[in-house]
Scaffold this active site. Structure first.
Site, PDB file in Angstrom:
ATOM      1  CB  VAL A   8      -0.970   0.029   1.208  1.00 44.41           C
ATOM      2  CG1 VAL A   8      -2.035  -1.043   1.066  1.00 44.41           C
ATOM      3  CG2 VAL A   8      -0.229  -0.114   2.525  1.00 44.41           C
ATOM      4  CB  SER A   9       0.456   4.501  -1.541  1.00 46.02           C
ATOM      5  OG  SER A   9       0.310   3.873  -2.788  1.00 46.02           O
TER       6      SER A   9
END
Length: 189
Positions: A8-9
């Site tokens: 995930v970012s």
């Protein structure tokens, strides 16, 4: 062995949805490399560690391509690394990316070929543009930098001083003096 990569970012986001899908597909939870980092980062430690630890016959599984790669070029480079180790990659969302099957391998090869074709076209257009500009007397690159030493070289050269004397006075290399002299018309424009 099935290995997975989940990303995930940001730290605020969680990996649960991806991990659930990967475990449901049959990946052991202990074999999931997890990362909370933007996909545009060139340095992704867990991805790098996973690629370094790959063994022949391993299958890397990702929930979707955007988790492992942000661009076609990046994806092609990663898949090349995976295949060089004798491993495969499979995306659960994009069924065309499954190098474990002949059809998936064909699809990836086609996409890789199209990406290479586009890179070649860009290169060809760039070279043609440079040739056209050169034919019109325009040359790329930075304009020559006007420094104090360049001005001194110009003045001494125009007064008729020999190159060897200019080198001694300015403490520049002979090639630097020649480069400055060759750019004199550009410096004075």
């Amino acid at each position: 062995m099935k290995i997975a990569y989940a990303r995930v970012s940001s730290y605020e986001q969680n990996l649960d949805r991806q991990i659930d899908k990967l475990v449901e597909y049959g990946v052991d939870f202990r074999n999931i490399y997890k990362e909370k980092i933007t996909g545009t980062a060139r340095n992704r430690p867990e991805l790098d560690r996973m690629l370094a630890e790959l063994q022949q016959g391993d299958e890397i599984v990702v929930d979707e391509l955007s988790r492992i790669s942000r661009s076609t070029k990046d994806l092609l480079e990663i898949v090349e690394q995976i295949q060089a180790k004798g491993a495969n990659i499979k995306s659960l969302k994009e069924s065309w990316l499954d190098t474990t099957t002949p059809q998936g391998n064909l699809m990836f090869t086609i996409f890789a070929g199209l990406a290479q074709f586009e890179r070649d076209l860009i290169s060809q257009r760039t070279k043609e543009g440079l040739r056209a500009a050169n034919a019109r007397g325009r040359f790329g690159g930075r304009p020559p930098k006007i420094t104090k030493k360049a001005i001194v070289v110009e003045v001494l050269y125009q007064k008729g001083m020999k190159i060897s004397e200019i080198v001694k006075v300015t403490e520049l290399s002979r090639s630097s003096v020649y480069r400055i002299i060759n750019n004199l018309p550009k410096l004075t424009e």
